[in-house]
Design an enzyme around this catalytic site. Structure first.
Site, PDB file in Angstrom:
ATOM      1  N   ASP A  94      98.938 -37.133  49.301  1.00 18.48           N
ATOM      2  CA  ASP A  94      98.588 -35.743  49.015  1.00 18.48           C
ATOM      3  C   ASP A  94      97.187 -35.503  49.557  1.00 18.48           C
ATOM      4  OD1 ASP A  94      98.462 -33.185  48.155  1.00 18.48           O
ATOM      5  OD2 ASP A  94      98.617 -33.619  46.019  1.00 18.48           O
ATOM      6  N   ALA A  95      97.135 -35.242  50.862  1.00 20.19           N
ATOM      7  CA  ALA A  95      95.862 -35.149  51.575  1.00 20.19           C
ATOM      8  C   ALA A  95      95.495 -33.722  51.947  1.00 20.19           C
ATOM      9  CB  ALA A  95      95.929 -35.996  52.842  1.00 20.19           C
ATOM     10  N   LYS A  96      96.513 -32.849  52.068  1.00 19.75           N
ATOM     11  CA  LYS A  96      96.324 -31.438  52.439  1.00 19.75           C
ATOM     12  C   LYS A  96      95.463 -31.316  53.692  1.00 19.75           C
ATOM     13  CE  LYS A  96      96.929 -29.863  47.685  1.00 19.75           C
ATOM     14  NZ  LYS A  96      97.000 -31.185  47.025  1.00 19.75           N
ATOM     15  N   ARG A  97      95.797 -32.116  54.703  1.00 19.99           N
ATOM     16  CA  ARG A  97      95.077 -32.081  55.964  1.00 19.99           C
ATOM     17  C   ARG A  97      95.590 -30.934  56.837  1.00 19.99           C
ATOM     18  NH1 ARG A  97      92.310 -35.214  53.149  1.00 19.99           N
ATOM     19  NH2 ARG A  97      91.522 -37.200  53.895  1.00 19.99           N
TER      20      ARG A  97
END
Length: 275
Positions: A94-97
């Site tokens: 869950d990095a939301k890059r």
């Protein structure tokens, strides 16, 4: 893990639960602080207690990045431990890059090559060329933020445009980048009234659904409006499970909370299969 394997895993475990490893060192049981890496010890205990009933695990990178080198070490140990269960678990960074193409290429390399996650969450604001580098990896998944669970998601995602709400445009556009065998959508459980419409917009896609549990999302409404023949849902629960107890029984308490959640899921899967 491809779509067929993911569906098989859901059927085998009668579950579509993803355990969020949002591990805050300030909140874990105090007796774990004696270990060299208390965060990893906590994660390992949670995984061991739930591996037979959870189909996935989702470390939220903020909880690891905030601790610098020590946090990254905990994350790498955690994914290395999870990768021992390849084929029996779906892992999500869950990095939301989401950045320009050459930068996204490096992010993809970090999460898919170095750490070997199955999926990564992506913020699509910068458009197609910020997403496509992640799609170059076979049997890896891009999970695009569609409609998030936080209260302020309405600031932008629910804005009305001449072509509908902004999140609707994101969902339509994302389907041009990849099919349902490579791409998923984040749809927050705190927007139950939108699920039926979203399922009409993206009928064959899996949704990663945060917001059930501590944020008050309604699993019944979600399942009634969005469950598909392939299930089509991965429901994430973090705090409600991993912090079910702050004592030495924390892993057992997490298991009991996970079992309660999975029992409800199993009922919906059974009801759907009879229709």
């Amino acid at each position: 893990m491809n779509k067929k394997e993911l569906h098989k895993l859901i059927i085998q475990k009668r579950s579509f639960l993803c355990v969020g490893l949002d591990t805050d060192i300030q909140l874990i049981p105090q007796h774990l602080l004696k270990f060299p890496d208390p965060v990893f010890e906590f994660n390992k205990a949670i995984i061991d207690a739930t591996i037979d009933i959870a189909i996935g695990y989702k470390p939220n990178l903020a909880f690891y990045e905030s601790r610098g080198q020590a946090g990254w070490a905990s994350l790498e140990k955690t994914i290395k431990y999870l990768n021992q269960f390849k084929g029996n678990v779906f892992t999500i960074a869950d990095a939301k890059r989401g950045d320009i193409g050459n930068t996204s290429k490096m992010y993809a390399k970090a999460f898919f090559e170095h750490m070997d996650f199955d999926a990564v969450t992506i913020a699509p604001y910068m458009g197609e060329d910020s997403v496509t580098p992640f799609l170059e990896y076979k049997d890896k998944w891009v999970i695009v933020l569609g409609l998030n669970s936080n209260e302020s998601s309405k600031d932008f995602q629910l804005l009305e445009t001449e072509n509908g709400k902004l999140y609707e445009q994101v969902i339509r556009k994302a389907q041009q980048w990849a099919g349902p065998d490579r791409l998923m959508l984040v749809v927050g459980a705190t927007h139950p009234e939108e699920f039926k419409h979203i399922r009409e917009l993206a009928p064959d896609y899996f949704y990663l659904v945060p917001g059930v549990g501590s944020q008050g999302g309604d699993m019944q409404k979600i399942c009634e409006n969005a469950l598909t023949k392939e299930c089509g849902l991965i429901i994430n629960s973090a705090r409600n499970i991993i912090y079910a107890s702050k004592g030495e029984d924390f892993a057992d308490a997490a298991r009991q909370m996970a079992l309660k959640t999975v029992a409800e899921m199993s009922n919906y899967l059974t009801m759907f299969s009879k229709e």
